[in-house]
Design a protein around this motif. Structure first.
Motif, PDB file in Angstrom:
ATOM      1  N   ASN A   1       0.829  -1.195   0.000  1.00 17.20           N
ATOM      2  CA  ASN A   1       0.000   0.000   0.000  1.00 17.20           C
ATOM      3  C   ASN A   1       0.867   1.250   0.000  1.00 17.20           C
ATOM      4  OD1 ASN A   1      -2.355  -1.554   0.149  1.00 17.20           O
ATOM      5  ND2 ASN A   1      -2.192  -1.697   2.372  1.00 17.20           N
ATOM      6  N   VAL A   2       0.470   2.232  -0.806  1.00 14.01           N
ATOM      7  CA  VAL A   2       1.175   3.507  -0.837  1.00 14.01           C
ATOM      8  C   VAL A   2       0.749   4.368   0.350  1.00 14.01           C
ATOM      9  CG1 VAL A   2       1.504   5.635  -2.154  1.00 14.01           C
ATOM     10  CG2 VAL A   2       1.448   3.447  -3.334  1.00 14.01           C
ATOM     11  N   ALA A   3      -0.524   4.238   0.750  1.00 15.34           N
ATOM     12  CA  ALA A   3      -1.017   5.026   1.883  1.00 15.34           C
ATOM     13  C   ALA A   3      -2.181   4.305   2.534  1.00 15.34           C
ATOM     14  CB  ALA A   3      -1.452   6.418   1.422  1.00 15.34           C
ATOM     15  N   LYS A   4      -2.408   4.638   3.794  1.00 14.54           N
ATOM     16  CA  LYS A   4      -3.569   4.140   4.510  1.00 14.54           C
ATOM     17  C   LYS A   4      -4.360   5.335   5.019  1.00 14.54           C
ATOM     18  CE  LYS A   4      -5.139   0.759   7.898  1.00 14.54           C
ATOM     19  NZ  LYS A   4      -4.745  -0.234   8.924  1.00 14.54           N
ATOM     20  N   VAL A   5      -5.654   5.332   4.731  1.00 11.19           N
ATOM     21  CA  VAL A   5      -6.522   6.449   5.092  1.00 11.19           C
ATOM     22  C   VAL A   5      -7.621   5.921   5.992  1.00 11.19           C
ATOM     23  CG1 VAL A   5      -7.983   8.309   4.239  1.00 11.19           C
ATOM     24  CG2 VAL A   5      -6.046   7.518   2.870  1.00 11.19           C
ATOM     25  N   GLY A   6      -7.529   6.222   7.269  1.00 16.48           N
ATOM     26  CA  GLY A   6      -8.516   5.694   8.197  1.00 16.48           C
ATOM     27  C   GLY A   6      -8.499   4.176   8.171  1.00 16.48           C
ATOM     28  N   GLY A   7      -9.643   3.590   7.804  1.00 19.03           N
ATOM     29  CA  GLY A   7      -9.735   2.130   7.771  1.00 19.03           C
ATOM     30  C   GLY A   7      -9.514   1.512   6.417  1.00 19.03           C
ATOM     31  N   SER A   8      -9.150   2.301   5.404  1.00 15.97           N
ATOM     32  CA  SER A   8      -8.944   1.756   4.054  1.00 15.97           C
ATOM     33  C   SER A   8      -7.558   2.104   3.547  1.00 15.97           C
ATOM     34  CB  SER A   8     -10.003   2.297   3.085  1.00 15.97           C
ATOM     35  OG  SER A   8      -9.878   3.697   2.957  1.00 15.97           O
TER      36      SER A   8
ATOM     37  N   LEU B   1       5.897   5.330  -2.664  1.00 18.70           N
ATOM     38  CA  LEU B   1       5.432   6.465  -3.456  1.00 18.70           C
ATOM     39  C   LEU B   1       6.479   6.878  -4.476  1.00 18.70           C
ATOM     40  CD1 LEU B   1       3.406   8.776  -3.967  1.00 18.70           C
ATOM     41  CD2 LEU B   1       4.569  10.063  -2.183  1.00 18.70           C
ATOM     42  N   GLN B   2       7.732   6.975  -4.066  1.00 17.99           N
ATOM     43  CA  GLN B   2       8.776   7.453  -4.963  1.00 17.99           C
ATOM     44  C   GLN B   2       9.217   6.388  -5.964  1.00 17.99           C
ATOM     45  OE1 GLN B   2       9.104  10.505  -5.098  1.00 17.99           O
ATOM     46  NE2 GLN B   2       7.971  10.849  -3.194  1.00 17.99           N
ATOM     47  N   ASP B   3       8.813   5.133  -5.757  1.00 10.45           N
ATOM     48  CA  ASP B   3       9.141   4.081  -6.725  1.00 10.45           C
ATOM     49  C   ASP B   3       8.312   4.193  -7.990  1.00 10.45           C
ATOM     50  OD1 ASP B   3      11.124   2.935  -5.264  1.00 10.45           O
ATOM     51  OD2 ASP B   3       9.862   1.372  -4.372  1.00 10.45           O
ATOM     52  N   GLN B   4       7.218   4.948  -7.948  1.00 12.57           N
ATOM     53  CA  GLN B   4       6.306   5.010  -9.089  1.00 12.57           C
ATOM     54  C   GLN B   4       6.889   5.887 -10.187  1.00 12.57           C
ATOM     55  OE1 GLN B   4       3.627   2.999  -8.747  1.00 12.57           O
ATOM     56  NE2 GLN B   4       4.540   2.594  -6.762  1.00 12.57           N
ATOM     57  N   SER B   5       6.668   5.472 -11.429  1.00 15.14           N
ATOM     58  CA  SER B   5       7.084   6.277 -12.576  1.00 15.14           C
ATOM     59  C   SER B   5       6.073   6.093 -13.679  1.00 15.14           C
ATOM     60  CB  SER B   5       8.477   5.865 -13.068  1.00 15.14           C
ATOM     61  OG  SER B   5       8.465   4.514 -13.507  1.00 15.14           O
ATOM     62  N   PRO B   6       5.896   7.118 -14.562  1.00 16.40           N
ATOM     63  CA  PRO B   6       4.889   7.022 -15.618  1.00 16.40           C
ATOM     64  C   PRO B   6       5.276   6.019 -16.685  1.00 16.40           C
ATOM     65  CG  PRO B   6       6.187   9.002 -15.895  1.00 16.40           C
ATOM     66  CD  PRO B   6       6.634   8.384 -14.612  1.00 16.40           C
TER      67      PRO B   6
END
Length: 631
Positions: free
Chosen positions: A28-35, A626-631
């Motif tokens: 997961n790139v991020a966790k927001v509350g319960g998701s 997050l920083q591993d992502q590239s277009p």
């Protein structure tokens, strides 16, 4: 040893080599509350955003855009922030029990031009467009429901913004303000004179050597596998196609459709029993008028509360089962052609429904869909062959990390090579940022291994390795000596211009005015009167400076030194400020100003609302993913 190797090979044959190297870790790139926001979800949004930005920039500037500018941490955080804010809004909807009405979802989908045929929604085209994009109606509708859902609360919050008359007057006084100012330009001086000595050139070159580097470059050799270029020799006979037809027959069945119109009567007030009785009574009266011969379309234009269909005489188009609320659907599919229903209660209110026509369900024959089956067979065979080759390419290039020849020989591929290119990319395949990123990765550049498979596009991959590496090197001083000399002269000139401007500006307001300074230094004073804040002349920088200055006091002039670029400056004196006069504006102009102000206030309160929700929600971000992502 043979037994151990045999067990390992057997494991590869069942699970594939990838299963031995993919750790069961949190992706997961991020966790927001319960998701959570997965890497896949972020990558999809990131790629869509990059493509949209590149398209916008190409239209605006008409030039090729290097996608590497979108690989900055700031840009990636901007994309992730949008996703996090959307997720916060959706979680808030769940907590508050806010849902998207079925009718709203249906209406929004039917407005999409891609799903329309001759201006009207076409269910078959809807399914075909989604299938072509690898989506099912259910998944698309879920996405649409989320898209609409995250706008519901912000729209309601935005609607609360109110601009009072006093705020409108204050806005108009500022918006229509005019300013008078005088200015004297300090033109760029002549190029600084004086010899530039060799030791000065040497020192400047050493200090700025990083500006004269030939960047690190590599050339790579690579194997490319593209599904669209694979030749498929197999041609199925009709028995194979008929078997596929029978298995997928439901895809070729068009469900019964009903052409419907409706008149909606919403329940007023707070939805109390007496409000429902009043709405039902009105709906019954409408039913009575229709059954006595009143024209349905005319009555719908007059009485219906459904803004989406009212002007079309209540027309809802062709409806399938499952596209409306259950009560509405039950009533509609119980009617005979030309019949009008009794009032039907749904979450939107009471509906009076007219069935105008019926389109029976139909199954397309084998002969009708045979061309589609042939294409699907070829596509699936091509994907199967591609999948087999891609898997084998991965295995061979991993098992033989120091060469591409083994994989090329077995798979019938050609080892290709690029020209030298830097980290910013190059020509051909090297123009793809993912290729440049892989070429300069530690595993490929430092350890001299083959790269992992690189996704160039759907069903299109490449594996590369370094063929040539040239480290970054400074250009010899003799090669750039003239450039260095020119730069030194330019710096001298710029310093002279700035020193003169600072010295003159320091005298203003102390012992000299703009007039006395102009007289002593042979400057020309120019004057502008009644200039608005959006004026582009005489110079937008002068206008911006004039509107950033404090109102002049009676006993003290207001001055500003303005950099005009190109080593030229201006001394500016603000002489008068005249606020706009709201009393001279007509009602239409004031209303337009009120709308503009309310839109700005709406955006502000909505942004503050989302910020408040986000602060109340626990958000954690994986910076490494997050920083591993590239277009």
């Amino acid at each position: 040893m043979k037994i151990v190797l045999g067990v390992i090979v057997l494991g590869f044959s069942f699970f594939g080599i990838e299963s031995y190297f993919v750790a069961n870790t949190n992706t997961n790139v991020a966790k927001v509350g319960g998701s959570a926001i997965s890497e896949q979800e972020f990558t999809q949004r990131y790629n869509r955003t990059v493509q949209a930005e590149m398209q916008r920039m190409k239209q605006q500037f008409g030039a090729n855009v290097n996608a590497s500018m979108f690989q900055t941490p700031e840009f990636k955080h901007r994309v992730l922030d949008d996703l996090v804010n959307e997720r916060v809004l959706l979680e808030t909807n769940d907590k508050l029990g806010i849902v998207v009405p079925v009718e709203r979802l249906r209406n929004e989908i039917q407005k999409i031009p891609a799903f329309q045929n001759e201006g009207a929604f076409d269910k078959d085209q809807y399914k075909q467009v989604l299938a072509a994009n690898g989506m099912s109606p259910q998944s698309f509708e879920d996405d649409m429901r989320k898209d609409i859902g995250r706008t519901l609360l912000p729209a309601q919050i935005a609607s609360t913004a109110i601009a009072t008359d006093a705020e409108v007057d204050a806005y108009l006084r500022l918006r229509d303000q005019r300013r008078d100012f005088r200015y004297a330009k300090l033109d760029k001086p002549a190029a600084a004179q004086g010899e530039v000595k060799d030791d000065e050139i040497d020192a400047w070159y050493k200090q700025h050597q990083a500006e004269f580097m030939v960047p690190e470059r590599v050339a790579v050799e690579y194997l490319e596998l593209d599904a669209s270029k694979l030749e498929i020799d197999q041609k199925p006979d009709d028995n194979v196609l008929k078997e596929r037809y029978e298995k997928a027959k439901s895809r070729y069945v068009s469900a019964e459709q009903r052409l419907a119109s409706h008149i909606l009567v919403k329940v007023g007030g707070k939805g109390a029993p007496e409000d429902q009785k009043a709405a039902l009574a009105k709906a019954e009266e409408i039913e009575k008028q229709l059954k006595s011969g009143k024209d349905f379309a005319a009555l719908a234009k007059q009485e219906s509360a459904d803004l989406g269909s009212k002007n079309q005489g209540g027309d809802l188009g062709w409806l399938d089962r499952g596209t409306t609320e259950e009560a509405f659907e039950t009533a509609l599919f119980a009617l005979g052609k030309g019949e009008v229903s009794q009032p039907v209660l749904t979450s939107e209110g009471y509906h009076v429904i007219e069935l105008r026509d019926v389109r029976p369900g139909k199954t397309r024959s084998f002969d009708e869909v045979k061309p589609d089956l042939l294409k699907e067979y070829a596509d699936s065979e091509r994907e199967r062959v591609y999948s087999d080759k891609a898997g084998r390419l991965t295995e061979l290039t991993y098992q033989n990390p120091s060469t591409l020849e083994t994989a090329a020989k077995e798979l019938g591929l050609t080892v290709q090579k690029t020209d030298l290119f830097a980290r910013t990319g190059g020509q051909g395949i090297a123009a793809n940022p993912a290729v440049a990123k892989a070429a300069f990765s530690d595993g490929v550049l430092v350890q001299n291994n083959n790269s992992d498979p690189i996704d160039l596009s759907p069903n299109h991959i490449a594996v590369l390795r370094i063929a040539e590496h040239k480290p970054a090197t400074p250009k010899p001083l003799d090669e750039v000596r003239d450039v260095v000399r020119t730069r030194i002269v330019a710096e001298r000139t710029a310093k002279q211009a700035k020193d003169r401007a600072d010295a003159l500006y320091a005298q203003l307001g102390k012992d000299k005015t703009l007039d006395t300074l102009a007289a002593s230094d042979n400057l020309k004073i120019e004057e502008q009167k009644g200039i608005g804040r959006d004026a582009a002349t005489p110079d937008s920088r002068l206008v911006a400076a004039a509107f950033s200055m404090a109102r002049p006091a009676q006993d003290k002039a207001s001055y500003r030194l303005v950099d005009l670029g190109g080593d030229s400056y201006a001394l500016v004196q603000l002489t008068a400020v005249a606020d706009g006069d709201p009393s001279k504006l007509d009602a239409k102009t004031r209303e337009a100003a009120r709308n503009t102000l309310q839109q700005q206030m709406s955006m502000s309160v909505t942004r503050e609302f989302v910020d408040a929700l986000r602060k109340a929600t626990k958000v954690s971000i994986s910076e490494s993913k997050l920083q591993d992502q590239s277009p």
